[in-house]
Motif scaffolding. Structure first.
Motif, PDB file in Angstrom:
ATOM      1  N   GLU A  62      12.266  -3.118 -12.130  1.00  0.00           N
ATOM      2  CA  GLU A  62      12.052  -3.898  -9.928  1.00  0.00           C
ATOM      3  C   GLU A  62      12.282  -2.959  -9.359  1.00  0.00           C
ATOM      4  O   GLU A  62      11.694  -2.858  -8.736  1.00  0.00           O
ATOM      5  N   GLU A  63      13.642  -1.741  -9.349  1.00  0.00           N
ATOM      6  CA  GLU A  63      13.789  -0.994  -8.867  1.00  0.00           C
ATOM      7  C   GLU A  63      11.642  -0.214  -8.069  1.00  0.00           C
ATOM      8  O   GLU A  63      12.093  -0.024  -7.446  1.00  0.00           O
ATOM      9  N   ALA A  64      11.671  -0.234  -9.136  1.00  0.00           N
ATOM     10  CA  ALA A  64      10.501   1.394  -9.512  1.00  0.00           C
ATOM     11  C   ALA A  64       9.384   0.758  -9.167  1.00  0.00           C
ATOM     12  O   ALA A  64       8.395   1.160  -8.065  1.00  0.00           O
ATOM     13  N   LEU A  65       9.014  -0.898  -9.310  1.00  0.00           N
ATOM     14  CA  LEU A  65       7.654  -1.200  -8.751  1.00  0.00           C
ATOM     15  C   LEU A  65       8.146  -1.263  -7.128  1.00  0.00           C
ATOM     16  O   LEU A  65       7.423  -1.402  -6.281  1.00  0.00           O
ATOM     17  N   GLY A  66       9.187  -1.639  -6.920  1.00  0.00           N
ATOM     18  CA  GLY A  66       9.599  -1.788  -4.955  1.00  0.00           C
ATOM     19  C   GLY A  66       9.573  -1.057  -4.427  1.00  0.00           C
ATOM     20  O   GLY A  66       8.270  -1.169  -3.155  1.00  0.00           O
ATOM     21  N   ALA A  67       9.513   0.477  -5.080  1.00  0.00           N
ATOM     22  CA  ALA A  67       9.664   1.473  -4.726  1.00  0.00           C
ATOM     23  C   ALA A  67       7.930   2.237  -4.331  1.00  0.00           C
ATOM     24  O   ALA A  67       7.908   2.383  -3.596  1.00  0.00           O
ATOM     25  N   GLY A  68       7.840   1.900  -5.399  1.00  0.00           N
ATOM     26  CA  GLY A  68       6.101   2.187  -5.658  1.00  0.00           C
ATOM     27  C   GLY A  68       5.020   1.249  -4.586  1.00  0.00           C
ATOM     28  O   GLY A  68       4.696   1.683  -3.512  1.00  0.00           O
ATOM     29  N   GLU A  69       5.583   0.282  -3.706  1.00  0.00           N
ATOM     30  CA  GLU A  69       4.648  -0.968  -3.424  1.00  0.00           C
ATOM     31  C   GLU A  69       5.394   0.120  -1.141  1.00  0.00           C
ATOM     32  O   GLU A  69       5.051   0.038  -1.223  1.00  0.00           O
ATOM     33  N   LEU A  70       6.411  -0.020  -1.468  1.00  0.00           N
ATOM     34  CA  LEU A  70       7.506   1.115  -0.778  1.00  0.00           C
ATOM     35  C   LEU A  70       6.668   2.132   0.137  1.00  0.00           C
ATOM     36  O   LEU A  70       6.198   2.135   1.957  1.00  0.00           O
ATOM     37  N   MET A  71       6.547   2.659  -0.661  1.00  0.00           N
ATOM     38  CA  MET A  71       6.433   4.177  -0.132  1.00  0.00           C
ATOM     39  C   MET A  71       4.858   4.233  -0.145  1.00  0.00           C
ATOM     40  O   MET A  71       4.491   5.293   0.494  1.00  0.00           O
ATOM     41  N   ALA A  72       4.081   3.121  -0.469  1.00  0.00           N
ATOM     42  CA  ALA A  72       2.665   3.666  -0.266  1.00  0.00           C
ATOM     43  C   ALA A  72       2.575   2.966   1.315  1.00  0.00           C
ATOM     44  O   ALA A  72       1.684   3.164   1.395  1.00  0.00           O
ATOM     45  N   ARG A  73       3.000   1.396   0.793  1.00  0.00           N
ATOM     46  CA  ARG A  73       3.014   0.819   2.486  1.00  0.00           C
ATOM     47  C   ARG A  73       3.563   2.120   4.228  1.00  0.00           C
ATOM     48  O   ARG A  73       2.718   1.948   4.381  1.00  0.00           O
ATOM     49  N   ALA A  74       4.530   2.812   3.120  1.00  0.00           N
ATOM     50  CA  ALA A  74       5.579   3.410   4.527  1.00  0.00           C
ATOM     51  C   ALA A  74       3.916   4.880   4.530  1.00  0.00           C
ATOM     52  O   ALA A  74       3.747   4.984   5.938  1.00  0.00           O
ATOM     53  N   ALA A  75       3.159   5.004   3.548  1.00  0.00           N
ATOM     54  CA  ALA A  75       2.471   5.996   4.248  1.00  0.00           C
ATOM     55  C   ALA A  75       0.753   5.711   4.344  1.00  0.00           C
ATOM     56  O   ALA A  75       0.369   6.474   4.538  1.00  0.00           O
ATOM     57  N   GLY A  76       0.687   4.444   4.564  1.00  0.00           N
ATOM     58  CA  GLY A  76      -0.522   3.595   4.994  1.00  0.00           C
ATOM     59  C   GLY A  76      -1.371   3.156   4.826  1.00  0.00           C
ATOM     60  O   GLY A  76      -2.305   2.739   4.832  1.00  0.00           O
ATOM     61  N   ALA A  77      -1.019   2.836   3.110  1.00  0.00           N
ATOM     62  CA  ALA A  77      -1.674   2.175   2.642  1.00  0.00           C
ATOM     63  C   ALA A  77      -1.609   0.378   2.791  1.00  0.00           C
ATOM     64  O   ALA A  77      -0.523   0.017   3.126  1.00  0.00           O
ATOM     65  N   ALA A  78      -2.862   0.174   3.080  1.00  0.00           N
ATOM     66  CA  ALA A  78      -3.338  -1.211   3.599  1.00  0.00           C
ATOM     67  C   ALA A  78      -3.829  -2.152   2.598  1.00  0.00           C
ATOM     68  O   ALA A  78      -4.186  -3.543   3.040  1.00  0.00           O
ATOM     69  N   ALA A  79      -4.366  -2.174   1.626  1.00  0.00           N
ATOM     70  CA  ALA A  79      -4.806  -2.689   0.766  1.00  0.00           C
ATOM     71  C   ALA A  79      -4.448  -3.696   0.393  1.00  0.00           C
ATOM     72  O   ALA A  79      -2.811  -3.985   0.084  1.00  0.00           O
ATOM     73  N   ASP A  80      -4.571  -5.077   0.172  1.00  0.00           N
ATOM     74  CA  ASP A  80      -3.951  -6.508  -0.337  1.00  0.00           C
ATOM     75  C   ASP A  80      -3.583  -6.118  -2.029  1.00  0.00           C
ATOM     76  O   ASP A  80      -4.684  -5.414  -2.387  1.00  0.00           O
ATOM     77  N   ALA A  81      -2.553  -6.466  -1.823  1.00  0.00           N
ATOM     78  CA  ALA A  81      -2.374  -6.307  -3.718  1.00  0.00           C
ATOM     79  C   ALA A  81      -1.082  -7.448  -3.664  1.00  0.00           C
ATOM     80  O   ALA A  81      -0.151  -8.145  -3.040  1.00  0.00           O
ATOM     81  N   GLU A  82      -1.028  -7.990  -4.912  1.00  0.00           N
ATOM     82  CA  GLU A  82       0.110  -9.223  -5.428  1.00  0.00           C
ATOM     83  C   GLU A  82       1.402  -7.918  -6.286  1.00  0.00           C
ATOM     84  O   GLU A  82       0.954  -7.393  -5.922  1.00  0.00           O
ATOM     85  N   LYS A  83       2.314  -8.868  -5.511  1.00  0.00           N
ATOM     86  CA  LYS A  83       3.539  -8.329  -6.482  1.00  0.00           C
ATOM     87  C   LYS A  83       3.781  -8.919  -7.333  1.00  0.00           C
ATOM     88  O   LYS A  83       2.838  -9.430  -8.182  1.00  0.00           O
ATOM     89  N   LEU A  84       3.593  -7.037  -8.368  1.00  0.00           N
ATOM     90  CA  LEU A  84       3.882  -6.882 -10.283  1.00  0.00           C
ATOM     91  C   LEU A  84       4.753  -7.577 -10.169  1.00  0.00           C
ATOM     92  O   LEU A  84       6.558  -7.307  -9.736  1.00  0.00           O
ATOM     93  N   SER A  85       4.743  -7.547 -11.759  1.00  0.00           N
ATOM     94  CA  SER A  85       6.078  -7.299 -12.335  1.00  0.00           C
ATOM     95  C   SER A  85       6.888  -7.501 -13.482  1.00  0.00           C
ATOM     96  O   SER A  85       5.202  -7.531 -13.560  1.00  0.00           O
ATOM     97  N   LEU A  86       7.210  -6.739 -14.150  1.00  0.00           N
ATOM     98  CA  LEU A  86       6.812  -6.944 -16.127  1.00  0.00           C
ATOM     99  C   LEU A  86       7.995  -7.901 -16.459  1.00  0.00           C
ATOM    100  O   LEU A  86       8.935  -7.535 -16.242  1.00  0.00           O
ATOM    101  N   ASN A  87       7.675  -8.041 -17.934  1.00  0.00           N
ATOM    102  CA  ASN A  87       8.857  -8.670 -18.838  1.00  0.00           C
ATOM    103  C   ASN A  87       9.681  -7.407 -19.696  1.00  0.00           C
ATOM    104  O   ASN A  87       8.291  -6.622 -20.410  1.00  0.00           O
TER     105      ASN A  87
END
Ligand SMILES: [Zn+2]
Lengths: 103, 999
Positions: free
Chosen positions: B467-492
């Motif tokens: 959960e922490e890693a998925l959140g960090a991946g999206e957060l850092m990508a957005r902070a770097a300026g990535a703008a493509a639409d993306a669904e919220k990921l989750s892994l069981n």
């Protein structure tokens, strides 16, 4: 390697294009021939050597060749501001820092 | 075939794909994908090396890059050999040759192991204490002995024939580590369109999933999910996945260095393939997913071959299909070792007992142990072990003394818990915070744009990590300026057990200080008692303790040893761990080859080579070249049968008697132009330039503000607003920088433009009595008579029938002389035309050595040879260059400093040896009284010294205290074999009145 923004080229360029030029805002006395030993010592030898925000000169030696000034934090190496030679030394408030935060 | 300890049906390697390799000359069969360690363990071989100080027999303790023990030499051939390779990292291939190190004559019988018997003498700080006295013994006894005994491995003797590549890369998000955390972060970052680089030091992604057998992700076994995810990521255009790639250094502004190992695992290496590639990555954001490293238990005899980390045993079993033993003891303070025991037990390995220092291990693991019928001894410790080349038993007792039980074993696995790998975070200058509940340091305040996720961030549990890693991946990508639409990921995710426990420091079984060998740092042979000794001897700072004991030094860099060492130091000091503090984590994270760092910068690419336009002509004349900075300069031009001495003597004689020509193109040249050009030069030089008429030239001295000579050279005034400035060969760039500095920042009101023209002009000097007749025919329509072009003049004219030239009448040899500057492309033509004339006149070409002799005969200084940055113009006898009229120039105030006008300054003088045949050594020290007691008072040194063929004697220049007042005095130069008497003279040895010049 640091990236440095040249205020003349308006570009961020790698450190290897630049040459460090020592502390900024130390003006050469216009009457230098007549100053006392103490005044010469203060002008030529004494440097502030801050731990915190330092004001320093850089030359874009392998670029536009211009000298400019920078406010850099000596602990994090972060450039807070670059500005052209001749522009006044920014205050800490202008740099968005509280006094005391420079440490 | 691939080993008796290989368990059928276990591991992920393919039994049919075999590879043969050798270790210490013996051949073994392994499987593709094996490391040297896993392949040897499969054959029951644990003994792989000897420790550094005590030469203790050692086997691998880990299955990864943190390995301190199993260091081997790997050779492909004589030129491609590398010592200190981790057997746990080196992949095998058909034909690989490996050898153990640090043993003689063999790994099994090592003479050096007597160090082990003498262990009390080799206690911490032993190098510092034992060898302090007597002084002579250090040089003749101790140092040779230590040199012979010290060092792990042997450096290869031949030059490395491999080549290495280098790439710069930019990305939005760099992810370090491709375990479940790194892969999850990469998935989340990549789907936003961000450019992503993800790297991992291992051959395939997965990290802890290599050994985590009971984990599923998205319904798949964890390792399988990792490989599928890697394939998915690698197929995306915006993702670069690098395996066998270690991020080893984290520098300012998210600049991270990676080393990619490209061929070290290949049996057949393509000739064009680089061995390794250095990646220098500038990332907008960084995610650290570097995991954690398991700690060993600190107890007496914890270093015998066969004793490993529990997670390593799981990796060998679950990934390589290798059991580390048939009867495996377990010693732990953490639940993770239980899972290793369970996996081994299910694979048919006998587990005599799990010894746990805790009274209450986790409930889940206790239940499973009971279900599998494994005996658990809680509140117990392993007191000691036995076995010379392999552990054969463990002795177990209650923590609180009493009876002990001995268990026969052939391997022992251990876990004291997990240390988050905060190396890179710490290198980024982020601050660590102490997590007291779990006795660990975790990332605290960030200094750069990075986030740590998963085990390296102290995040426990698989679901939390993902959960922490998925959140960090999206957060850092957005902070770097990535703008493509993306669904919220989750892994069981599902995992068998959540772990508890852990300890730092020596366990009960570390034993009494005097005898117990409870190792903290295996590579450096540092035991618990060494840390305590360091504290007893007065070390208080953890940095001092580290250096005194060598704990955590060399390649360990805090991976295994740090926390234990710190905990023991804290206990001995009576302080809390965070109060004692951590030692600094330094790059590289794991050792990096010199090849990767040096990369292309070797041989002819090490440094640019600068050649003058006439280089080929000079080479054709047989010139021997010398390096002057980056320049290749013609040194002398030997003729058949001549050595350097003979050639230089002939060249000197020829210049003085007829004529010589010299390539002076390397001199720095700066064009100073503008209405204020003269005013500017007045400020830059000591001399006055305003009064210099166009068409005339002058020797100038440039000072620094402190009054010391910075550079010199002849400056010609071509017009009211135009000067041709020459600088020393080495000084050109710094003189231009110096001039620009003053022009831009102190005198910006002056209208002056500075242009470097050093490479634009080819310059030939013609010197000697016949100089005028030599150049006359090639100079077009220009009066070059003594009246038409007097000494120290300059004229713009044409040569060679139309080539524009700047013709100087000047000399650095003390002769009738000219220097002809033509555009660089015309240099060879000018040289050829002049050479023809010079030869016809009985002259010759001369090189820099002759130039030096000739100038020294005239007392002309070389800045940087006769001056050293503490010499004023007055010291150098050049006071006449300092204008008395000017009210300002750079250095005017410095020259008046009290120390610069005081008596007792070193001043430039000439020296003549009493025996004219003796040529002094440059740099030799000068004394007034050769019979005084040692150490003698040295009053100066020789700066230039040559044989003067013209005078038939030696000549020298020197700086001597109050030298100008000493003319006629006899001074002495004590050398190893004799003391040389010299007379102090004027600096001008030839033609004091200048009659040779003004003709
Ligand atoms: Zn610029």
């Amino acid at each position: 390697m640091l990236l440095i923004h040249c205020p003349y080229c308006q570009e961020e360029r790698p450190e290897t294009e630049f040459r460090h030029g020592g502390e900024a805002h130390i003006a050469r006395p216009t009457n230098i021939a007549d100053i006392s030993d103490e005044e010469f010592e203060a002008y030529f030898f004494i440097r502030s050597n801050e731990k915190g925000v330092t004001f320093e000169r850089w030359r874009h030696a392998h670029g536009c060749g211009r000298f400019f000034n920078a406010a850099r934090h000596t602990v994090t190496d972060k450039f807070i501001k670059v500005y052209k030679a001749g522009e006044p030394k920014p205050t800490l408030a202008e740099l968005g820092l509280e006094s005391g935060e420079s440490q | 075939m691939s080993g008796a300890y290989r368990i059928a049906g276990k591991g992920r390697l393919t039994p049919a794909r075999q590879a043969r390799f050798s270790f210490d000359g013996k051949f073994y069969t392994g499987l593709e994908g094996d490391t040297v360690a896993s392949a040897l363990l499969a054959h029951g071989v644990h003994l792989m090396g000897r420790s550094f100080k005590y030469h203790r027999p050692r086997g691998p303790i880990s299955a990864g890059s943190e390995e301190p023990n199993a260091l081997i030499n790997v050779a492909r051939d004589a030129t491609r050999e590398q010592p200190n390779v981790r057997a746990t990292v080196q992949e095998i291939f058909e034909g690989l040759k490996t050898n153990s190190q640090n043993r003689w004559p063999s790994l099994e019988y090592d003479i050096g192991a007597v160090n082990n018997l003498g262990a009390p003498f080799f206690s911490a700080g032993f190098y510092y204490k034992t060898f302090m006295w007597p002084k002579a013994a250090w040089k003749h006894v101790y140092e040779p002995f230590i040199r012979a005994a010290a060092g792990l491995g042997v450096a290869p003797k031949e030059a490395d024939t491999d080549h290495y590549a280098n790439r710069y890369a930019h990305c939005d998000v760099l992810i370090v580590g491709a375990g479940i955390a790194g892969l999850s972060a990469a998935l989340a970052a990549a789907q936003t369109g961000a450019s992503v680089i993800i790297c991992d030091e291992q051959p395939e992604v997965g990290g802890a999933l290599h050994y985590e057998a009971g984990t599923t992700v998205d319904g798949m076994p964890g390792f399988e999910w990792a490989q599928k995810t890697a394939q998915k990521l690698a197929a995306m255009d915006n993702v670069r996945l690098l395996t066998r790639t270690t991020a080893f250094g984290y520098y300012a502004q998210n600049f991270i260095s990676l080393t990619e190992r490209i061929t070290d695992h290949q049996a057949m290496v393509e000739k064009s393939a680089p061995r390794e590639r250095l990646w220098q990555v500038r990332a907008k954001r960084v995610i650290l997913a570097t995991g954690a490293i398991e700690r060993h238990m600190v107890f007496d005899g914890n270093d015998r071959p066969g004793i490993l980390l529990a997670s390593a045993a799981r990796t060998y079993l679950n990934h390589y299909g290798v059991a580390v033993g048939k009867k495996v003891g377990v010693y732990t303070a953490h639940d993770s070792a239980y899972e290793a025991a369970f996996d081994l037990k299910r694979a048919g390995v006998e587990i005599p007992a799990i010894v746990d220092t805790r009274e209450k291990p986790g409930d889940a693991v206790m239940a499973e142990a009971a279900a599998l019928g494994i005996k658990v001894l809680t509140g117990h410790a392993v007191i000691k072990t036995s076995g010379r080349l392999r552990v054969t038993s463990m002795t177990v007792g209650r923590s609180t003394k009493g009876t002990t039980t001995k268990y026969e074993i052939d391997a022992l696995i251990m876990s004291a818990g997990w240390t988050p790998s905060v190396h890179l975070f710490s290198q980024s200058r982020g601050k660590l915070t102490w997590d007291a509940d779990n006795a660990r340091f975790v990332p605290g305040t960030h200094a750069q744009d990075c986030l740590a996720v998963g085990a390296c961030n102290g995040t426990d549990g698989l679901a939390n990590t993902v959960e922490e890693a998925l959140g960090a991946g999206e957060l850092m990508a957005r902070a770097a300026g990535a703008a493509a639409d993306a669904e919220k990921l989750s892994l069981n995710t599902e995992t068998a057990f959540e772990w508890t426990g852990g300890m730092v420091g020596a366990s009960e079984g570390a034993g009494p200080d005097t005898v117990a060998k409870a190792f903290i740092d295996f590579q450096n042979d540092v035991c618990a008692k060494d840390i305590r000794l360091a504290v007893r001897e007065g070390m208080r700072s953890i940095e001092h303790i580290k250096r005194f004991t060598t704990n955590g030094m060399a390649s360990d860099q805090g991976k295994l040893s740090n926390m234990h060492g710190l905990a023991i130091a804290a206990e001995a000091l009576g302080k809390d761990i965070p109060e004692v503090g951590l030692t600094t984590f330094r790059a590289p994270y794991t050792p990096v080859t010199f090849g990767t760092i040096i990369n292309h910068a070797r041989g002819s690419l090490f440094d640019p080579t600068r050649k003058t336009p006439m280089h080929d002509q000079e080479a054709a004349l047989g010139a021997v070249f010398e390096d002057v900075g980056q320049w290749k300069r013609a040194w002398f031009f030997p003729r058949a049968g001549e050595d350097m001495h003979a050639a230089v003597n002939r060249e000197c004689k020829t210049v003085r008697e007829t004529v010589g020509m010299f390539d002076a193109s390397t001199l720095g040249k700066i064009e100073v132009v503008g209405p204020d050009a003269a005013k500017f030069l007045d400020l830059m030089y000591t001399n006055a330039w305003d009064s210099l008429k166009p068409g005339r030239a002058k020797y100038g001295i440039m000072l620094r503000e402190d009054g010391f000579i910075y550079d010199d050279g002849v400056v010609g005034r071509l017009a009211e607003d135009r000067f041709h400035v020459t600088t020393t060969t080495g000084g050109a760039p710094r003189v231009l920088q110096h001039m620009e500095d003053y022009l831009q920042t102190e005198f910006p009101h002056l209208k002056v433009w500075l242009t470097s023209t050093s490479e634009q002009w080819a310059t030939v000097a013609i010197q000697g009595p016949k100089a005028r007749e030599v150049i006359a025919p090639i100079v077009d329509d220009q009066d070059i008579s003594n009246e038409g072009l007097p000494f120290m003049s300059v004229v713009e004219c044409k040569v060679l029938g139309g080539v524009p030239a700047r013709l100087f009448r000047m000399t650095f040899a003390g002769e009738l002389g000219y220097e002809i500057n033509v555009p660089a492309d015309f240099g060879p033509a000018l040289w050829d035309a002049l050479y023809e004339r010079v030869e016809a006149a009985g002259g010759c070409a001369y090189g820099t050595e002759t130039m030096h002799v000739l100038r020294a005969e005239k007392g002309y200084i070389i800045v940087g040879q006769d001056t050293d940055g503490t010499v004023t113009p007055y010291d150098a006898g050049l006071g006449w260059t300092v204008s008395k009229k000017k009210t300002d120039f750079v250095g005017i105030r410095g020259l008046k400093r009290p120390d610069l006008v005081a008596e007792g300054r070193k001043q430039l003088v000439g020296l003549k040896t009493r025996n004219p045949k003796v040529v002094l050594e440059e740099g030799a020290q000068i004394v007034a009284d050769p019979n005084q007691a040692k150490p003698m008072t040295m009053i100066g040194h020789v700066t230039s010294s040559y044989w003067s063929e013209h005078l038939g004697s030696s000549i020298a220049l020197a700086v001597v205290v109050d030298g100008h007042k000493r003319k006629g005095e006899t001074l002495y130069i004590p050398m190893e074999k004799e003391t040389i008497a010299v007379e102090v003279t004027d600096t001008v040895f030839v033609d004091k009145e200048g009659s040779r010049i003004n003709v």
